[in-house]
Design a protein around this motif. Structure first.
Motif, PDB file in Angstrom:
ATOM      1  N   GLU A  79       0.834  -1.206   0.000  1.00 55.19           N
ATOM      2  CA  GLU A  79       0.000   0.000   0.000  1.00 55.19           C
ATOM      3  C   GLU A  79       0.871   1.260   0.000  1.00 55.19           C
ATOM      4  O   GLU A  79       0.552   2.239  -0.677  1.00 55.19           O
ATOM      5  CB  GLU A  79      -0.947   0.002   1.206  1.00 55.19           C
ATOM      6  CG  GLU A  79      -1.908   1.166   1.219  1.00 55.19           C
ATOM      7  CD  GLU A  79      -2.755   1.293  -0.051  1.00 55.19           C
ATOM      8  OE1 GLU A  79      -3.061   2.437  -0.436  1.00 55.19           O
ATOM      9  OE2 GLU A  79      -3.109   0.260  -0.682  1.00 55.19           O
ATOM     10  N   LYS A  80       1.971   1.256   0.735  1.00 54.10           N
ATOM     11  CA  LYS A  80       2.888   2.400   0.745  1.00 54.10           C
ATOM     12  C   LYS A  80       3.475   2.626  -0.648  1.00 54.10           C
ATOM     13  O   LYS A  80       3.610   3.774  -1.084  1.00 54.10           O
ATOM     14  CB  LYS A  80       4.016   2.191   1.760  1.00 54.10           C
ATOM     15  CG  LYS A  80       3.559   2.275   3.201  1.00 54.10           C
ATOM     16  CD  LYS A  80       4.703   1.928   4.143  1.00 54.10           C
ATOM     17  CE  LYS A  80       4.248   1.810   5.575  1.00 54.10           C
ATOM     18  NZ  LYS A  80       5.363   1.385   6.452  1.00 54.10           N
ATOM     19  N   LEU A  81       3.835   1.537  -1.350  1.00 53.98           N
ATOM     20  CA  LEU A  81       4.344   1.666  -2.719  1.00 53.98           C
ATOM     21  C   LEU A  81       3.285   2.321  -3.605  1.00 53.98           C
ATOM     22  O   LEU A  81       3.577   3.251  -4.362  1.00 53.98           O
ATOM     23  CB  LEU A  81       4.722   0.295  -3.290  1.00 53.98           C
ATOM     24  CG  LEU A  81       5.975  -0.367  -2.752  1.00 53.98           C
ATOM     25  CD1 LEU A  81       6.072  -1.814  -3.248  1.00 53.98           C
ATOM     26  CD2 LEU A  81       7.219   0.418  -3.161  1.00 53.98           C
ATOM     27  N   ARG A  82       2.062   1.830  -3.514  1.00 59.05           N
ATOM     28  CA  ARG A  82       0.955   2.343  -4.341  1.00 59.05           C
ATOM     29  C   ARG A  82       0.752   3.839  -4.083  1.00 59.05           C
ATOM     30  O   ARG A  82       0.641   4.635  -5.017  1.00 59.05           O
ATOM     31  CB  ARG A  82      -0.323   1.557  -4.032  1.00 59.05           C
ATOM     32  CG  ARG A  82      -1.475   1.848  -4.966  1.00 59.05           C
ATOM     33  CD  ARG A  82      -2.692   0.969  -4.666  1.00 59.05           C
ATOM     34  NE  ARG A  82      -2.419  -0.446  -4.924  1.00 59.05           N
ATOM     35  CZ  ARG A  82      -2.240  -1.378  -3.984  1.00 59.05           C
ATOM     36  NH1 ARG A  82      -2.326  -1.075  -2.709  1.00 59.05           N
ATOM     37  NH2 ARG A  82      -1.993  -2.628  -4.307  1.00 59.05           N
ATOM     38  N   GLN A  83       0.729   4.233  -2.817  1.00 60.73           N
ATOM     39  CA  GLN A  83       0.525   5.640  -2.475  1.00 60.73           C
ATOM     40  C   GLN A  83       1.691   6.505  -2.940  1.00 60.73           C
ATOM     41  O   GLN A  83       1.506   7.689  -3.216  1.00 60.73           O
ATOM     42  CB  GLN A  83       0.314   5.794  -0.967  1.00 60.73           C
ATOM     43  CG  GLN A  83      -1.016   5.258  -0.508  1.00 60.73           C
ATOM     44  CD  GLN A  83      -1.192   5.341   1.006  1.00 60.73           C
ATOM     45  OE1 GLN A  83      -0.373   5.896   1.708  1.00 60.73           O
ATOM     46  NE2 GLN A  83      -2.289   4.786   1.481  1.00 60.73           N
ATOM     47  N   TYR A  84       2.858   5.930  -3.053  1.00 62.50           N
ATOM     48  CA  TYR A  84       4.051   6.654  -3.500  1.00 62.50           C
ATOM     49  C   TYR A  84       4.084   6.787  -5.027  1.00 62.50           C
ATOM     50  O   TYR A  84       4.872   7.528  -5.575  1.00 62.50           O
ATOM     51  CB  TYR A  84       5.286   5.905  -2.989  1.00 62.50           C
ATOM     52  CG  TYR A  84       6.600   6.615  -3.140  1.00 62.50           C
ATOM     53  CD1 TYR A  84       6.873   7.805  -2.486  1.00 62.50           C
ATOM     54  CD2 TYR A  84       7.608   6.056  -3.930  1.00 62.50           C
ATOM     55  CE1 TYR A  84       8.097   8.430  -2.603  1.00 62.50           C
ATOM     56  CE2 TYR A  84       8.849   6.686  -4.049  1.00 62.50           C
ATOM     57  CZ  TYR A  84       9.082   7.862  -3.388  1.00 62.50           C
ATOM     58  OH  TYR A  84      10.308   8.475  -3.503  1.00 62.50           O
ATOM     59  N   GLY A  85       3.231   6.033  -5.715  1.00 62.73           N
ATOM     60  CA  GLY A  85       3.178   6.099  -7.170  1.00 62.73           C
ATOM     61  C   GLY A  85       3.880   4.950  -7.862  1.00 62.73           C
ATOM     62  O   GLY A  85       4.103   4.986  -9.067  1.00 62.73           O
ATOM     63  N   ILE A  86       4.227   3.905  -7.118  1.00 63.28           N
ATOM     64  CA  ILE A  86       4.843   2.702  -7.692  1.00 63.28           C
ATOM     65  C   ILE A  86       3.831   1.572  -7.583  1.00 63.28           C
ATOM     66  O   ILE A  86       3.314   1.295  -6.500  1.00 63.28           O
ATOM     67  CB  ILE A  86       6.136   2.319  -6.938  1.00 63.28           C
ATOM     68  CG1 ILE A  86       7.178   3.426  -7.070  1.00 63.28           C
ATOM     69  CG2 ILE A  86       6.692   0.988  -7.452  1.00 63.28           C
ATOM     70  CD1 ILE A  86       8.417   3.212  -6.218  1.00 63.28           C
ATOM     71  N   ALA A  87       3.535   0.942  -8.703  1.00 61.85           N
ATOM     72  CA  ALA A  87       2.612  -0.189  -8.680  1.00 61.85           C
ATOM     73  C   ALA A  87       3.299  -1.357  -7.991  1.00 61.85           C
ATOM     74  O   ALA A  87       4.392  -1.751  -8.381  1.00 61.85           O
ATOM     75  CB  ALA A  87       2.196  -0.567 -10.091  1.00 61.85           C
ATOM     76  N   PRO A  88       2.676  -1.917  -6.956  1.00 62.58           N
ATOM     77  CA  PRO A  88       3.283  -3.061  -6.266  1.00 62.58           C
ATOM     78  C   PRO A  88       3.218  -4.307  -7.129  1.00 62.58           C
ATOM     79  O   PRO A  88       2.453  -4.367  -8.098  1.00 62.58           O
ATOM     80  CB  PRO A  88       2.431  -3.211  -5.005  1.00 62.58           C
ATOM     81  CG  PRO A  88       1.131  -2.590  -5.344  1.00 62.58           C
ATOM     82  CD  PRO A  88       1.415  -1.513  -6.345  1.00 62.58           C
ATOM     83  N   PRO A  89       4.009  -5.329  -6.797  1.00 59.89           N
ATOM     84  CA  PRO A  89       3.989  -6.562  -7.585  1.00 59.89           C
ATOM     85  C   PRO A  89       2.588  -7.165  -7.620  1.00 59.89           C
ATOM     86  O   PRO A  89       1.859  -7.129  -6.640  1.00 59.89           O
ATOM     87  CB  PRO A  89       4.941  -7.495  -6.832  1.00 59.89           C
ATOM     88  CG  PRO A  89       5.663  -6.659  -5.855  1.00 59.89           C
ATOM     89  CD  PRO A  89       4.894  -5.405  -5.650  1.00 59.89           C
ATOM     90  N   VAL A  90       2.235  -7.696  -8.777  1.00 56.10           N
ATOM     91  CA  VAL A  90       0.935  -8.327  -8.967  1.00 56.10           C
ATOM     92  C   VAL A  90       1.124  -9.834  -8.886  1.00 56.10           C
ATOM     93  O   VAL A  90       2.004 -10.390  -9.531  1.00 56.10           O
ATOM     94  CB  VAL A  90       0.333  -7.950 -10.339  1.00 56.10           C
ATOM     95  CG1 VAL A  90      -0.950  -8.713 -10.598  1.00 56.10           C
ATOM     96  CG2 VAL A  90       0.115  -6.456 -10.431  1.00 56.10           C
ATOM     97  N   GLY A  91       0.279 -10.493  -8.093  1.00 61.89           N
ATOM     98  CA  GLY A  91       0.373 -11.941  -7.968  1.00 61.89           C
ATOM     99  C   GLY A  91       1.564 -12.336  -7.125  1.00 61.89           C
ATOM    100  O   GLY A  91       1.961 -11.632  -6.212  1.00 61.89           O
TER     101      GLY A  91
END
Length: 185
Positions: A119-131
C-alpha cells in the motif's frame, strides 16, 4: 543510567544502559522489529526494510543481537547501505553488540513484501507486484498492472527496466501517466 528512546514513543525508553554502555536489559524482539520498521529502504524510502521483507530474523545469542538479512538480489547496490542503516539504527538505540548476517537461501521474493508495504508503494506512485513470484512470471506472462495514480488496468509496459533493475516502466493509457512497477521476483 543512559536511556535510548523509541522513536514512536518518546516517553518510554527502548533500552537502558549503564555509563559504560552495557545493556542493563535486552529489549524485547518485538520492540526491535518496531525500531527496524522505521529504517527506510534507500531506493524507495516510503517502505521500510521490514516492509520489504529484507529483515528475515532477529534473535539474541547470549548478549549479542543477531540480525538475519536477505538482500533483494545478490547484486543489489543498496545492500551495504541497508546494512549500515540497520547498524546505525540499532547502535542509536544502544544496541552495540550485534551481528548482521546474510541468508541467501531461500532467495528473496516480492512475495515477502508486506500488505502495508504494498500500500505504501501504491501511495508513493509505484505499482506493487501483482500476484506472486511464480513460474508464470518466469515464462513471460504479462501481469495485469493497475495504475497507482488512477487505478485503471489499461496500462502498457514501456520498458522492462525502470528507475532501478527491480522495476519496469509502465504507462497508463487512461491518465497517460508513466509509473514504475515493482516486478515480481
Amino acid at each position: 543510567m543512559i536511556q535510548s528512546y523509541d522513536s514512536a514513543n518518546k516517553n518510554q525508553p527502548l533500552i537502558a544502559t549503564d555509563r559504560a554502555g552495557q545493556l542493563l536489559e535486552q529489549p524485547a524482539i518485538d520492540r526491535i522489529w518496531a525500531l527496524l520498521d522505521e529504517v527506510p529502504d534507500p531506493e524507495v524510502p516510503v517502505v521500510s526494510v521490514v516492509d520489504l521483507g529484507i529483515v528475515r530474523d532477529l534473535s539474541w545469542e547470549g548478549e549479542q543481537l543477531v540480525v538475519t538479512l536477505t538482500p533483494t538480489y545478490s547484486g543489489c547496490p543498496a545492500t551495504e547501505f541497508i546494512e549500515d542503516a540497520i547498524r546505525d539504527a540499532l547502535h542509536g538505540a544502544g544496541i552495540g553488540n550485534l551481528r548482521l548476517q546474510q541468508r541467501l537461501a531461500p532467495a528473496w521474493t516480492t512475495d515477502w513484501i508486506t500488505e502495508a508495504g504494498r500500500e505504501k508503494l501504491r501511495q508513493y506512485g509505484i505499482a506493487p507486484p501483482v500476484g506472486s513470484a511464480s513460474k508464470r512470471t518466469l515464462l513471460g506472462e504479462e501481469p495485469d498492472v493497475a495504475c497507482p495514480q488512477c487505478g485503471s488496468h489499461d496500462t502498457v509496459q514501456v520498458s522492462e527496466f525502470g528507475s532501478t533493475a527491480c522495476k519496469a516502466l509502465y504507462r497508463c493509457n487512461s491518465c497517460l501517466e508513466p509509473f514504475d512497477y515493482f516486478k515480481c521476483i
